[in-house]
Design a protein around this motif. Structure first.
Motif, mmCIF file in Angstrom:
data_model
loop_
_atom_site.group_PDB
_atom_site.id
_atom_site.type_symbol
_atom_site.label_atom_id
_atom_site.label_comp_id
_atom_site.label_asym_id
_atom_site.label_seq_id
_atom_site.Cartn_x
_atom_site.Cartn_y
_atom_site.Cartn_z
ATOM 1 N N TYR A 114 -8.919 29.954 -4.638
ATOM 2 C CA TYR A 114 -9.801 30.867 -3.901
ATOM 3 C C TYR A 114 -10.672 31.714 -4.826
ATOM 4 C CZ TYR A 114 -7.168 30.210 0.473
ATOM 5 O OH TYR A 114 -6.592 29.707 1.605
ATOM 6 N N ALA A 115 -10.360 31.699 -6.125
ATOM 7 C CA ALA A 115 -10.992 32.677 -7.020
ATOM 8 C C ALA A 115 -12.397 32.263 -7.422
ATOM 9 C CB ALA A 115 -10.123 32.853 -8.267
ATOM 10 N N LYS A 116 -13.255 33.260 -7.586
ATOM 11 C CA LYS A 116 -14.626 32.992 -8.013
ATOM 12 C C LYS A 116 -14.651 32.688 -9.513
ATOM 13 C CE LYS A 116 -19.093 35.305 -7.887
ATOM 14 N NZ LYS A 116 -19.675 36.631 -7.688
ATOM 15 N N PHE A 117 -13.792 33.360 -10.273
ATOM 16 C CA PHE A 117 -13.732 33.154 -11.721
ATOM 17 C C PHE A 117 -12.333 32.732 -12.122
ATOM 18 C CE2 PHE A 117 -16.867 36.577 -11.103
ATOM 19 C CZ PHE A 117 -17.960 36.015 -11.738
ATOM 20 N N GLN A 118 -12.231 31.904 -13.149
ATOM 21 C CA GLN A 118 -10.935 31.531 -13.717
ATOM 22 C C GLN A 118 -10.810 32.174 -15.105
ATOM 23 O OE1 GLN A 118 -8.849 29.885 -11.763
ATOM 24 N NE2 GLN A 118 -10.393 29.462 -10.209
ATOM 25 N N PHE A 119 -9.593 32.418 -15.535
ATOM 26 C CA PHE A 119 -9.202 33.096 -16.776
ATOM 27 C C PHE A 119 -9.338 34.607 -16.586
ATOM 28 C CE2 PHE A 119 -10.768 29.003 -18.689
ATOM 29 C CZ PHE A 119 -9.542 28.546 -19.133
ATOM 30 N N TRP A 120 -8.583 35.354 -17.392
ATOM 31 C CA TRP A 120 -8.573 36.815 -17.302
ATOM 32 C C TRP A 120 -9.961 37.396 -17.563
ATOM 33 C CZ3 TRP A 120 -4.799 39.299 -15.028
ATOM 34 C CH2 TRP A 120 -3.515 38.744 -15.017
ATOM 35 N N ASP A 121 -10.729 36.675 -18.396
ATOM 36 C CA ASP A 121 -12.081 37.162 -18.699
ATOM 37 C C ASP A 121 -13.152 36.419 -17.891
ATOM 38 O OD1 ASP A 121 -12.130 34.670 -19.966
ATOM 39 O OD2 ASP A 121 -11.659 35.543 -21.919
ATOM 40 N N GLY A 122 -12.726 35.575 -16.964
ATOM 41 C CA GLY A 122 -13.666 34.911 -16.059
ATOM 42 C C GLY A 122 -14.573 33.891 -16.711
ATOM 43 N N ARG A 123 -14.122 33.253 -17.830
ATOM 44 C CA ARG A 123 -15.068 32.402 -18.541
ATOM 45 C C ARG A 123 -15.272 31.021 -17.919
ATOM 46 N NH1 ARG A 123 -10.459 32.699 -21.485
ATOM 47 N NH2 ARG A 123 -9.598 30.762 -22.353
ATOM 48 N N ALA A 124 -14.554 30.688 -16.870
ATOM 49 C CA ALA A 124 -14.827 29.435 -16.132
ATOM 50 C C ALA A 124 -15.077 29.798 -14.676
ATOM 51 C CB ALA A 124 -13.651 28.465 -16.246
ATOM 52 N N ASP A 125 -15.949 29.012 -14.029
ATOM 53 C CA ASP A 125 -16.282 29.394 -12.653
ATOM 54 C C ASP A 125 -15.810 28.391 -11.614
ATOM 55 O OD1 ASP A 125 -18.012 27.363 -13.090
ATOM 56 O OD2 ASP A 125 -19.844 28.544 -12.827
ATOM 57 N N SER A 126 -14.991 27.425 -12.033
ATOM 58 C CA SER A 126 -14.403 26.526 -11.026
ATOM 59 C C SER A 126 -13.109 25.958 -11.600
ATOM 60 C CB SER A 126 -15.358 25.373 -10.692
ATOM 61 O OG SER A 126 -15.431 24.484 -11.795
ATOM 62 N N LEU A 127 -12.273 25.442 -10.727
ATOM 63 C CA LEU A 127 -11.033 24.821 -11.200
ATOM 64 C C LEU A 127 -11.351 23.582 -12.028
ATOM 65 C CD1 LEU A 127 -8.699 25.037 -8.077
ATOM 66 C CD2 LEU A 127 -8.577 26.377 -10.193
ATOM 67 N N GLU A 128 -12.406 22.874 -11.647
ATOM 68 C CA GLU A 128 -12.793 21.671 -12.399
ATOM 69 C C GLU A 128 -13.182 22.054 -13.828
ATOM 70 O OE1 GLU A 128 -13.618 22.300 -9.316
ATOM 71 O OE2 GLU A 128 -13.183 20.514 -8.130
ATOM 72 N N ALA A 129 -13.999 23.133 -13.947
ATOM 73 C CA ALA A 129 -14.437 23.563 -15.281
ATOM 74 C C ALA A 129 -13.255 24.098 -16.078
ATOM 75 C CB ALA A 129 -15.512 24.640 -15.152
ATOM 76 N N GLN A 130 -12.298 24.741 -15.372
ATOM 77 C CA GLN A 130 -11.148 25.337 -16.060
ATOM 78 C C GLN A 130 -10.228 24.277 -16.643
ATOM 79 O OE1 GLN A 130 -7.697 25.416 -15.495
ATOM 80 N NE2 GLN A 130 -7.463 26.818 -17.209
ATOM 81 N N ALA A 131 -9.969 23.206 -15.885
ATOM 82 C CA ALA A 131 -8.869 22.290 -16.222
ATOM 83 C C ALA A 131 -9.004 21.646 -17.600
ATOM 84 C CB ALA A 131 -8.739 21.210 -15.145
ATOM 85 N N VAL A 132 -10.230 21.400 -18.041
ATOM 86 C CA VAL A 132 -10.386 20.741 -19.341
ATOM 87 C C VAL A 132 -10.196 21.726 -20.501
ATOM 88 C CG1 VAL A 132 -11.805 18.843 -18.480
ATOM 89 C CG2 VAL A 132 -12.911 20.971 -19.218
ATOM 90 N N GLY A 133 -10.285 23.035 -20.201
ATOM 91 C CA GLY A 133 -10.156 24.053 -21.246
ATOM 92 C C GLY A 133 -8.838 23.987 -21.995
ATOM 93 N N PRO A 134 -7.705 24.124 -21.282
ATOM 94 C CA PRO A 134 -6.418 24.148 -21.984
ATOM 95 C C PRO A 134 -6.109 22.835 -22.705
ATOM 96 C CG PRO A 134 -6.109 24.088 -19.572
ATOM 97 C CD PRO A 134 -7.563 24.377 -19.833
ATOM 98 N N ILE A 135 -6.673 21.736 -22.228
ATOM 99 C CA ILE A 135 -6.352 20.444 -22.850
ATOM 100 C C ILE A 135 -6.836 20.419 -24.294
ATOM 101 C CG2 ILE A 135 -6.747 17.945 -22.755
ATOM 102 C CD1 ILE A 135 -6.829 18.208 -19.683
ATOM 103 N N ALA A 136 -8.033 20.953 -24.538
ATOM 104 C CA ALA A 136 -8.572 20.936 -25.904
ATOM 105 C C ALA A 136 -8.160 22.153 -26.722
ATOM 106 C CB ALA A 136 -10.088 20.849 -25.850
#
Ligand code: HEC
Ligand code: HEC
Length: 376
Positions: A114-136
């Protein structure tokens, strides 16, 4: 799993928006100071380019639990966002890739959909954009994308499922979509507070009702925590105190400097605290700002805040009663207030009423798919 039925995309979201605004009339019986109000939970929003299907959700579940997504096959998403620990890890700071130490608390995946931003600092704006972050990320899964795509392509089940679900080879884009679709099933069901906001005045106990009045009134939590998820989807400095490990442990300080460098923050080695949103915007007025988190399911997601500084909800209430912490950027909305013992218990009872009666969980796949040589 009838996720497809209950979250059938935009159509439902639009219908819900209409229903929600109708409920809003009921909820406005408890207006917040800035006209902000609490709203009952609507269906999870689903992006038009990533519709939910049972096969996609299942593929996402498999990937979420598969430690082979990490460089040394030791960490899955579920290791840090553990379904049996409220989709967080139950301790102050996150686990990290072996040999490194993390610097932030694991936010729950529950309701992240439901969130507009992901991460504590909001650096991703969708779950799709977020998911690849932790992998790398070298401090999380430390995996190389090209290598991961080849590795998963060597596992017949994944190859077949990507073909079936996306009509494509294994790609990072589609991997992110499958994981995001699974995450959209990790959400709260409407509970007693939703019933109350929709007009059933018997859904809450007297103490919970008084707690809600304090939340929207004297304690002014509503100023930042409003809407169905109890967040304004904004960033604020509340002045949560620094915690010792982040000041003392060299590996955590190295992680902070690494993060600042990675975000192209000027003079990264001079960074002596978590500047939060400022790392992303580079604007000093954002120093110490963090995303306002949702307040649903708090019962299962302790400890709290971006650095896990508070172990209990009692600690959190005491922090706000003092008007928050010390910070030159502290939000003017935070002002000290007093609560009688009864009021303290009432506010706590309301916060607890925002959690499901039993924890939301997700089933681990019975077994992970084997490679073409028959090994895991
Ligand atoms: C090593 C631990 C670790 C692993 C593995 C990990 N995460 Fe996270 N996750 C974190 C931490 C810590 C944060 C917060 C980081 C920050 O804000 O800078 C986070 C943030 C998130 C968020 C944002 C939630 C919010 O409210 O802002 C989502 C969603 C998420 N992770 C999903 C995933 C998925 C999906 C995977 C697997 C591909 C994954 N995570 C793997 C530790 C981990
Ligand atoms: C000025 C805006 C603002 C106000 C007012 C406010 N909060 Fe918050 N709240 C935040 C932000 C921002 C965070 C995250 C801070 C961080 O991680 O450092 C937060 C975090 C929390 C958390 C931790 C959630 C988690 O998952 O870690 C709880 C619980 C909470 N607030 C409850 C309350 C209550 C109760 C009140 C009223 C007494 C209140 N808040 C008032 C902005 C606000």
């Amino acid at each position: 799993m009838n996720a497809q039925k209950s979250f059938s995309g935009l159509f439902a979201a639009i219908a819900a928006a209409i229903v929600c605004s109708a409920f809003g009339v009921v909820a406005s019986a408890d207006p917040g100071p800035a006209g902000a109000k609490l709203e009952p939970l609507g269906p999870v929003p689903v992006p038009a380019d990533n519709p939910m299907t049972p096969e996609k959700i299942e593929l996402g579940r498999m990937l979420y639990f598969d430690p082979r997504l990490s460089g040394d096959s030791s960490l899955s998403c579920a290791k840090c966002h553990d379904p049996s620990k409220g989709f967080s890890n139950g301790v102050q700071l996150s686990d990290a890739y072996p040999g490194t130490k993390h610097w932030r608390h694991v936010p729950t995946v529950l309701n992240a959909a439901y969130a507009k931003f992901q991460f504590w600092d909001g650096r991703a704006d969708s779950l799709e954009a977020q998911a690849v972050g932790p992998i790398a990320a070298p401090i999380e899964m430390n995996q190389n994308y090209t290598h991961l795509v080849e590795k998963l392509s060597g596992i017949p089940h994944y190859r077949d499922q990507f073909k079936k679900v996306f009509n494509s080879d294994v790609t990072m884009d589609n991997l992110a979509k499958a994981i995001a679709a699974f995450e959209r099933t990790i959400v709260s069901k409407p509970g007693k507070v939703d019933k109350y906001l929709s007009g059933d005045k018997s859904a809450l106990t007297d103490s919970e009702k008084r707690g809600m009045e304090l939340f929207t009134g004297k304690a002014n939590c509503i100023a930042c925590h409003h809407g169905a998820l109890l967040t304004d989807n904004e960033f604020h400095t509340t002045g949560v105190p620094e915690i010792e490990p982040l000041q003392k442990e060299a590996d955590r300080i190295a992680t902070r400097h690494f993060f600042a460098t990675d975000q192209k923050y000027p003079n990264p080695r001079s960074v002596d605290a978590d500047y939060g949103r400022e790392f992303i915007t580079k604007s000093q007025s954002d120093r110490g700002k963090f995303k306002t988190p949702s307040l649903r399911e708090l019962k299962y997601t302790a400890p709290y805040m971006h650095n896990g500084a508070f172990e209990t909800l009692e600690d959190v209430i005491e922090f706000y009663m003092k008007g928050g912490g010390d910070h030159k950027n502290k939000d003017a909305l935070l002002k000290p207030f007093d609560l009688t013992d009864q009021e303290f218990d009432d506010l706590l009872a309301f916060l607890e009423a925002l959690s499901s009666p039993t924890p939301i969980t997700a089933e681990k796949p019975a077994e992970l798919p084997k490679k073409s040589d028959g090994t895991l």
